[in-house]
Design a protein around this motif. Structure first.
Motif, mmCIF file in Angstrom:
data_model
loop_
_atom_site.group_PDB
_atom_site.id
_atom_site.type_symbol
_atom_site.label_atom_id
_atom_site.label_comp_id
_atom_site.label_asym_id
_atom_site.label_seq_id
_atom_site.Cartn_x
_atom_site.Cartn_y
_atom_site.Cartn_z
ATOM 1 N N VAL A 129 12.278 -46.976 21.670
ATOM 2 C CA VAL A 129 11.741 -47.652 20.430
ATOM 3 C C VAL A 129 14.103 -48.968 20.194
ATOM 4 O O VAL A 129 14.332 -49.793 19.577
ATOM 5 C CB VAL A 129 12.535 -47.261 19.161
ATOM 6 C CG1 VAL A 129 10.797 -46.817 20.420
ATOM 7 C CG2 VAL A 129 13.085 -45.756 18.999
ATOM 8 N N LEU A 130 15.013 -47.826 21.139
ATOM 9 C CA LEU A 130 16.180 -48.731 20.952
ATOM 10 C C LEU A 130 16.207 -49.647 21.951
ATOM 11 O O LEU A 130 15.794 -50.257 22.283
ATOM 12 C CB LEU A 130 17.616 -47.702 21.443
ATOM 13 C CG LEU A 130 17.985 -46.248 21.290
ATOM 14 C CD1 LEU A 130 18.898 -45.596 22.268
ATOM 15 C CD2 LEU A 130 18.433 -46.373 19.728
ATOM 16 N N ARG A 131 17.593 -50.571 21.003
ATOM 17 C CA ARG A 131 16.991 -52.140 20.533
ATOM 18 C C ARG A 131 18.174 -52.064 22.158
ATOM 19 O O ARG A 131 19.616 -52.124 21.674
ATOM 20 C CB ARG A 131 16.971 -52.740 19.915
ATOM 21 C CG ARG A 131 15.640 -53.514 19.097
ATOM 22 C CD ARG A 131 16.620 -54.479 18.021
ATOM 23 N NE ARG A 131 15.149 -54.146 16.685
ATOM 24 C CZ ARG A 131 14.352 -54.788 16.864
ATOM 25 N NH1 ARG A 131 14.009 -55.493 18.342
ATOM 26 N NH2 ARG A 131 13.440 -55.021 16.357
ATOM 27 N N THR A 292 17.050 -50.454 16.053
ATOM 28 C CA THR A 292 15.179 -50.057 17.096
ATOM 29 C C THR A 292 14.206 -50.771 16.755
ATOM 30 O O THR A 292 14.228 -51.755 15.853
ATOM 31 C CB THR A 292 15.363 -48.164 16.061
ATOM 32 O OG1 THR A 292 14.499 -48.408 15.418
ATOM 33 C CG2 THR A 292 15.896 -47.501 16.553
ATOM 34 N N THR A 293 13.284 -50.548 17.541
ATOM 35 C CA THR A 293 12.308 -51.764 17.381
ATOM 36 C C THR A 293 11.091 -50.012 16.613
ATOM 37 O O THR A 293 9.656 -51.328 16.326
ATOM 38 C CB THR A 293 11.417 -51.494 18.734
ATOM 39 O OG1 THR A 293 11.027 -50.259 18.983
ATOM 40 C CG2 THR A 293 11.850 -52.702 19.935
#
Ligand SMILES: Cc1cc2nc3c(=O)[nH]c(=O)nc-3n(C[C@H](O)[C@H](O)[C@H](O)COP(=O)(O)OP(=O)(O)OC[C@H]3O[C@@H](n4cnc5c(N)ncnc54)[C@H](O)[C@@H]3O)c2cc1C
Length: 377
Positions: A129-131, A292-293
């Motif tokens: 989920v990290l960009r 994050t997403t």
């Protein structure tokens, strides 16, 4: 035992008071006085429940290190389940933050042997989920663990009662008088007497010190807010570590199938039954959605607690240098749970006039560094 008189009165049934009373009650009669109807109502019941050996200033780290054996092998009958569960803590950094990440890595490696550096690709595989534009890599502290805070607190309090001492709730201390070597401590429901009073009143420690006539130690309670939100539908998150960016603009931690988020705020506030500000939560959501997403529609539970600090960030523990029979067990900051087993044990030994547990010195603990005497002009 009569609950009106004791060898020691402990003011406050958070983790600070409970842990100290636990060790004290093995050798002395103790009365714990708690203002609220339930122990742990304030900071202790509002924490993120993490044990992270690298967290905090030097003496906090030493006390946390010296607490590990207790967490891993508490005395028989203390609790029914393990106090710690594996979690891990992962701090990541973005472009231009290489030096900050390196400094964090050096600090963590100084306290913990199970540390892993992840490059950007590994970090993104680990936490998808990290960009990617915010991640150059990160540092994983593998031994960070979830603490069962309620089991720890109840274990200490149960021990106090089993040892024949008492915990009195709805007992707000409103006055203290010292005469002939004995403190008389007043509450709306009666007064209690003991030669020694332990000030474990959390955010109220300076206020309680004031009731006794002690000089303040300069305690500053700081609001930290948190909330629970749902992970994306179908995404397995239970194995995630606690994770945060190197500038600490947010953290996230799995919590019973949901996610706990915080803006890592530290907003000075007077001691009170603190609530989260709407802005705290808005800032956290904004930062989490930037890094994050994850999408946060509506937090399911929102709260705040006070983390109380003195200027150097260390605990305040020891006899008041100017007030006979008045002992401080305060300023646990953001580390009061993880340091409680060893801190409470040290406070009890100092109160009983015993030498500190040798394990403390081995862990790098120096009582002078947390003594209230350091605030004397
Ligand atoms: C959001 C958040 C996250 C945190 N995360 C962590 C973490 O992951 N790990 C960690 O180790 N720590 C964490 N902390 C810090 C930890 O919660 C505190 O350090 C710890 O709980 C402090 O314990 P205490 O006993 O000093 O205070 P408290 O739990 O506040 O207890 C003090 C008690 O004194 C009582 N009292 C006050 N005045 C009186 C009076 N006049 N008469 C009678 N009773 C009185 C109060 O009612 C209260 O119950 C976190 C804190 C917050 C807010």
């Amino acid at each position: 035992m009569s609950h009106q008189t004791a060898d020691f009165i402990v003011i406050g049934a958070g983790i600070g008071g409970a842990s100290t009373a636990y060790w004290l009650s093995r050798q002395a009669r103790v009365l714990v006085l708690e203002r609220e109807a339930q122990p742990g109502y304030h900071s202790t019941g509002r924490s993120a429940a993490l044990f992270m050996e690298s967290y905090g200033p030097a003496q906090v780290r030493a006390l946390s290190r010296a607490s590990i054996d207790f967490f891993n092998a508490p005395p028989a009958g203390f609790c029914e389940h393990p106090l710690l569960a594996p979690r891990g803590a992962f701090m990541f950094a973005g472009p231009g933050q290489e030096d900050e990440l390196a400094a964090h890595e050096a600090a963590v490696r100084g306290t913990s042997s199970r540390v892993e550096r992840l490059d950007a690709r590994q970090a993104l595989a680990f936490l998808p989920v990290l960009r990617p534009e915010h991640v150059i890599g990160g540092v994983l502290e593998k031994d960070a663990a979830d603490i069962d805070v309620d089991a720890l607190l109840q274990g200490f309090l149960r021990g106090v009662r089993r040892n024949g001492s008492g915990v009195v709730c709805d007992a707000a201390v409103t006055g203290m008088r010292h005469a002939d070597g004995v403190w008389t401590v007043s509450t709306p429901n009666g007064s209690y007497r003991a030669p020694v009073v332990v000030n474990a009143a959390g955010a109220w420690a300076d206020a309680v010190g004031g009731l006794a006539g002690a000089a303040p130690v300069g305690l500053v309670p700081k609001r930290r807010s948190a909330f629970i939100f749902a992970p994306p539908e179908g995404m397995a998150v239970a194995h995630w570590p606690l994770f945060l960016d190197v500038r600490q603009s947010f953290y996230i931690k799995p919590d019973a199938g949901m996610l706990l988020g915080s803006p890592c705020n530290a907003d000075p506030a007077p001691p009170h039954d603190v609530q989260a500000e709407e802005l705290d939560i808005a800032i956290a959501i904004d930062n989490i959605e930037r890094f994050t997403t994850l999408r946060i529609r509506r937090p399911s539970h929102v709260w705040a607690g006070l983390r109380s600090f003195v200027a150097d960030g260390e605990l305040v523990g020891g006899h008041d240098p100017a007030l006979p029979g008045f002992f401080w067990a305060a300023a646990q900051g953001g580390y009061g749970i993880q340091s409680a087993p060893a801190a409470g044990r040290y406070f009890a030994s100092a109160l009983l006039g015993e030498a500190p547990d040798p394990q403390l010195a081995a862990a790098g603990f120096d009582p002078a560094q947390i003594s209230p005497a350091r605030f004397q002009p």
